[in-house]
Write a protein that holds these residues in place. Sequence first.
Motif, PDB file in Angstrom:
ATOM      1  N   ASN A  13       0.834  -1.195   0.000  1.00 46.77           N
ATOM      2  CA  ASN A  13       0.000   0.000   0.000  1.00 46.77           C
ATOM      3  C   ASN A  13       0.873   1.251   0.000  1.00 46.77           C
ATOM      4  OD1 ASN A  13      -2.268  -1.760   0.412  1.00 46.77           O
ATOM      5  ND2 ASN A  13      -1.785  -1.781   2.600  1.00 46.77           N
ATOM      6  N   SER A 257      -1.929  -1.107  -3.888  1.00 47.54           N
ATOM      7  CA  SER A 257      -3.057  -0.228  -3.606  1.00 47.54           C
ATOM      8  C   SER A 257      -2.546   1.189  -3.366  1.00 47.54           C
ATOM      9  CB  SER A 257      -3.837  -0.725  -2.386  1.00 47.54           C
ATOM     10  OG  SER A 257      -4.440  -1.976  -2.658  1.00 47.54           O
ATOM     11  N   THR A 291      -6.783  -0.042  -6.413  1.00 51.41           N
ATOM     12  CA  THR A 291      -5.957  -1.248  -6.387  1.00 51.41           C
ATOM     13  C   THR A 291      -5.684  -1.693  -7.821  1.00 51.41           C
ATOM     14  OG1 THR A 291      -6.814  -1.980  -4.244  1.00 51.41           O
ATOM     15  CG2 THR A 291      -5.804  -3.658  -5.652  1.00 51.41           C
TER      16      THR A 291
END
Length: 428
Positions: A13, A257, A291
Amino acid sequence: MKVIIHPSQVYGNIIAPPSKSITHRAIILSSLAQGQSVLENCLICKDTLYTLSSVKKFGIKTVIRKNKIIVNGNMGIFCKKSKLIKLYLGNSGTTLRFMTAYACLTKNKVLIDGHSRLRERPVEELVIALRKLGSKIVFLGRRKTLPILIKQGNFHGGKISIPGVKSSQFISALLMIAPYSSTDVTINLDDVSSRPYVDLTTGIMKKFGAKIVQSDDRCFLVNANRYYKAVDFKVEGDYSSSSYLMAAAAIKRSKISIAGLNPKSKQGDKFFLKILNKMGVQTSWSNQILTVSAKNNLKAISLSMKDYPDIVPTLSIIASCAKGITRISDIGHLRHKESDRLLAIASQLKKMNINVKISKDNMEIEGGTPQGAAICSFDDHRIIMSFSILGLAAQGNTTIQNSETVNKSYPSFFTDLKDLKANLEIIK
């Protein structure tokens, strides 16, 4: 600074860096507004700092607090200075076009210059338009390039036709100063590349209170004597810079993401999501987080990139790992960027054993297995970032000199890659 990219998997992320394009525009508009604007989540990088230091030379008071910029606007009223104002703009093409127009609102003599590469970048069409609208500007460089001397602003408005084939920034620059003309400004577009950037400009202008009328897709009418209003403005995440992170997920068949992007953004480079989908990459949104994931082989595609030049280097990296030949057309204007990007992309892909052909404004890339190589940066931030990503999927290590040039647009690029588990070394 040298970076060594080791073949490695990436995942995780990350937060998108703030938009460079929007930060530039917000600085310009807030400096001309009535009152104090607070600009949140700004991109603080070399290019935007050139724009910020330039407006300060015209008397605009600003304060930087981390990624927040507080700007006290002057309503377009500039004090005349006895000394020549000198602006050195590095290699920031955006700052060059925007400040050339901006300086025409003042009664000061202004000398504009920059890096040797900036002296090669086009500005003639903008200067011609500003002359027709009342300004006195002289080219001091050869071939009608930098340095330029603005002898007298005297921007009085009127009607103008301007081509934007080499840069849409000519149009954006005129649009942003138009409300401070003594008469309404009508701009007719002959042709334009990177059209979404013009729409991005008008959208931000409206948030600062400008009134713009479009009679059709090629004609803008901006009302004069309508000052920008100070606003609290938050800069959204940058699709151009985030494209490298998306490309990493694509070529490494992984999942990344990205938070901070606006799903409804007017940024043209949001088009990269459609490119990824066409090439077999999955994209999805959940709670404002994008994502990007890939499991299958990437597909070659054919498309025009006339309106999206900044993501052509990133596309070329994904094409290098796709099955088949990707054909990219209408990209001749890439030759007028921080480097001749067509030449830069082709020459460095060949070093990595990827077959590529270029013509005047087209490129064909045959996907294959990239080999690690010593990459020439061309002092171009987008070349460095693109080939850093390709290095993750190469056989053998990839080295890139002068990699600090990423500070031009994405200072945290290598830190973000490390946060995504990329194996790389930075040697200062």
